[in-house]
Motif scaffolding. Structure first.
Motif, short mmCIF file in Angstrom:
data_model
loop_
_atom_site.label_atom_id
_atom_site.label_comp_id
_atom_site.label_asym_id
_atom_site.label_seq_id
_atom_site.Cartn_x
_atom_site.Cartn_y
_atom_site.Cartn_z
N PRO A 88 -11.80 1.82 20.95
CA PRO A 88 -11.79 2.55 19.50
C PRO A 88 -10.65 3.81 19.50
CG PRO A 88 -13.60 3.61 20.87
CD PRO A 88 -13.01 2.46 21.52
N GLN A 89 -10.04 3.86 20.31
CA GLN A 89 -9.14 5.16 20.54
C GLN A 89 -7.56 4.90 19.62
OE1 GLN A 89 -9.33 7.61 23.75
NE2 GLN A 89 -7.81 9.06 23.19
N GLY A 90 -7.63 3.64 19.92
CA GLY A 90 -6.16 3.06 19.44
C GLY A 90 -6.47 1.62 18.46
N PRO A 91 -5.39 1.21 18.10
CA PRO A 91 -5.36 0.08 17.24
C PRO A 91 -5.81 -1.57 17.80
CG PRO A 91 -3.09 0.51 17.53
CD PRO A 91 -3.96 1.65 18.23
N VAL A 92 -5.52 -1.49 19.04
CA VAL A 92 -5.37 -2.65 19.79
C VAL A 92 -6.83 -3.11 20.14
CG1 VAL A 92 -4.98 -4.13 21.70
CG2 VAL A 92 -3.54 -2.59 21.00
N TYR A 93 -7.61 -4.11 19.34
CA TYR A 93 -9.01 -4.41 19.57
C TYR A 93 -9.37 -5.34 20.78
CZ TYR A 93 -13.79 -5.56 18.08
OH TYR A 93 -14.92 -5.61 18.14
N GLN A 94 -10.47 -5.05 21.35
CA GLN A 94 -10.93 -5.78 22.55
C GLN A 94 -12.22 -5.17 22.81
OE1 GLN A 94 -11.54 -4.34 26.16
NE2 GLN A 94 -13.03 -6.02 26.08
N ALA A 95 -13.23 -6.29 22.86
CA ALA A 95 -14.80 -5.80 23.03
C ALA A 95 -15.45 -6.75 23.77
CB ALA A 95 -15.44 -5.73 21.24
N GLY A 96 -16.66 -6.45 24.08
CA GLY A 96 -17.53 -7.40 24.84
C GLY A 96 -19.03 -6.85 25.11
N THR A 97 -19.94 -7.77 24.54
CA THR A 97 -21.36 -7.46 24.80
C THR A 97 -21.61 -7.01 25.80
OG1 THR A 97 -21.80 -8.67 22.62
CG2 THR A 97 -23.65 -8.01 23.90
N LEU A 98 -21.28 -7.65 27.11
CA LEU A 98 -21.60 -7.68 28.37
C LEU A 98 -20.72 -6.78 29.23
CD1 LEU A 98 -23.04 -11.23 28.94
CD2 LEU A 98 -24.54 -9.05 28.35
N SER A 99 -19.56 -6.41 28.66
CA SER A 99 -18.83 -5.34 29.45
C SER A 99 -19.39 -4.38 29.85
CB SER A 99 -17.73 -5.09 28.36
OG SER A 99 -16.82 -6.24 28.00
N GLY A 100 -19.39 -3.98 31.00
CA GLY A 100 -20.17 -2.78 31.78
C GLY A 100 -21.61 -2.80 31.98
N ASN A 101 -21.85 -4.28 32.08
CA ASN A 101 -23.30 -4.75 32.28
C ASN A 101 -23.88 -3.81 33.46
OD1 ASN A 101 -24.82 -6.64 34.40
ND2 ASN A 101 -25.43 -7.12 32.20
N PRO A 102 -25.17 -3.40 33.19
CA PRO A 102 -25.72 -2.40 34.49
C PRO A 102 -25.68 -3.36 35.86
CG PRO A 102 -27.09 -2.92 32.81
CD PRO A 102 -26.03 -3.56 32.38
N ILE A 103 -25.99 -4.28 35.95
CA ILE A 103 -26.26 -5.01 37.07
C ILE A 103 -24.81 -5.37 37.89
CG2 ILE A 103 -27.41 -7.10 38.58
CD1 ILE A 103 -29.16 -5.25 36.62
N SER A 104 -23.91 -5.87 36.99
CA SER A 104 -22.65 -5.75 37.47
C SER A 104 -21.85 -4.41 38.29
CB SER A 104 -21.68 -6.40 36.47
OG SER A 104 -21.91 -7.80 36.36
#
Length: 430
Positions: free
Chosen positions: A291-307
């Motif tokens: 959200p800092q800049g205009p290039v969009y990228q997202a993921g529900t499981l990004s930064g998953n606590p088990i990983s």
């Protein structure tokens, strides 16, 4: 002969429900002949199939098991994290800690974004490079693998300045027109592409040590030359360290070769065996990511606590183990030297490539510096060698075009077994 009854039955059933019976193509053994083995469990240097056969593992889940399978420290971290829930879909403290550790270990990374796989990392890195530069084209290298994103499934065109062509159905011609391809280890080809597409190329992406045409090293001055061209032309240099990151050194191949990327992609080891990837680089570039800049990228499981727990445990162990990479190099060198002695005794044509704990044996009389060189090797002989080694209890990558990954779990006992197995296998196919 290995007993494979349960594996054969599972493979037959799997083909009814899973395309080709496997969830990733190389697992099907089509490049080496025969049917895949189904693994039941793994520990340390060994994998065990559903029929009870034991194998010394030379793949290690394609790289991440640098300390061997079921590492106690990683398992403990995962077990401690599980009761807190398998996923938050919200920020967690471990994400901050692992990001800080990555930026500490890899000097070119000032900020990092966690994702779920190496493919996600490379796709996101290309989008970011395009958004940052305002340009649309990219250069990739023949034989370098960056996951299955559309932009990467492009074959070379008919000439050095032509656009690429899709090499998988489903990849559009429109996507292919923005992907330029060049032979690995050929700086002149890059200069030709740049001159023919002036101010249109956003990025060059490469594996600093190629891992999907077999292990192929950059020739002297090659990485430095790419860095210079990117600086001169305002292009982003993306170094794909999904395989080499934390495997060749704590700072990856960039530490080994003393070359800094603008964006680095990571995976494999930073998950400790769990699905994970990351991309990071210069602050000014990474700040273009939403959200800092205009290039969009997202993921529900990004930064998953088990990983994150698994990866954090493994990276901490890497940071604190000052002799790790020396041990890995020495173990790999012993294996390489032992196999070479057998090859020489049998007067077989071969070329080996090794750096740290990455190694490939090519059946060829020529040196291998790019994908064309690799494709000219005796692929049939490698298939026979693979199956002969399997019978001797050593599990190699089921393709000439894959790298062997050595783990620290190997002791002198396993190393001797591998070398002895290679001697028997080479005699059997000679």
């Amino acid at each position: 002969m290995l007993i494979k009854e349960k594996s054969q039955k599972l493979f037959s059933e799997a083909q009814n429900y899973i395309p080709g019976g496997v969830n990733s193509p190389v697992r099907a053994f089509k490049a080496v002949g025969g049917n895949p083995l189904f693994i039941d469990h793994a520990k340390g240097a060994y994998m065990y199939d559903v029929d009870g056969n034991a194998y010394i593992d030379m793949i290690n889940s394609w790289g991440p098991m640098i300390f061997g399978h079921a590492d106690e420290q990683v398992l403990k971290a995962v077990q401690e994290a599980i009761p807190s829930s398998l996923s938050f879909g919200a920020p967690g403290a471990a994400e901050v800690e692992i990001a800080e550790l990555i930026t500490d270990l890899v000097p070119s990374i000032e900020k990092v974004r966690m994702v779920n796989s190496g493919t996600e990392a490379t796709m996101s890195a290309i989008r970011l490079a395009r958004g940052y530069t305002g340009r649309e084209k990219m250069i990739k290298f023949e034989g370098c693998y960056h996951g299955h994103g559309d932009s990467f499934l492009i074959a070379a065109g008919s000439g050095a300045i032509t656009m690429g062509e899709p090499n998988s159905p489903g990849v559009t011609v429109g996507t292919a027109k923005d992907t330029l391809t060049a032979p690995f280890n050929d700086l002149e080809a890059i200069r030709t592409l740049v001159n023919a597409n002036k101010d249109q190329i956003a990025a060059i992406i490469l594996e600093p040590v190629a891992g999907n045409m077999g292990c192929v090293l950059p020739q002297e001055g090659y990485l430095e030359g790419l860095r210079q061209i990117c600086d001169e032309e305002g292009m982003v240099l993306i170094v794909d360290e999904v395989m080499t990151g934390f495997r060749l050194a704590a700072g990856g191949a960039q530490e080994v070769f003393n070359v800094k990327a603008d964006i680095t992609t990571l995976g494999k080891i930073i998950g400790g065996g769990m699905p994970v990837g990351a991309y990071g680089g210069k602050k000014e570039i990474m700040d273009f990511v939403s959200p800092q800049g205009p290039v969009y990228q997202a993921g529900t499981l990004s930064g998953n606590p088990i990983s994150m727990a698994a990866g954090l445990a493994q990276l901490k162990r890497i940071k604190n183990d000052k002799d790790l990479y020396q041990r890995l190099t020495e173990k790999t060198q012993k294996i390489a030297d032992g196999i070479a002695a057998h090859l020489k005794a049998l007067n077989l044509n071969y070329y080996t490539s090794q750096i740290g704990s990455m190694y490939t044996l090519f059946f060829t009389e020529n040196e291998v510096h790019n994908f064309e060189d690799a494709k000219s090797c005796d692929l049939e002989k490698f298939g026979k060698f693979f199956n002969a080694m399997l019978e001797e209890g050593v599990y190699l990558p089921p393709s000439q075009f894959e790298t062997w990954f050595i783990s620290d779990a190997l002791t002198d006992k396993e190393i001797s077994k591998i070398i002895d197995a290679a001697g028997k296998a080479l005699k059997a196919i000679h």
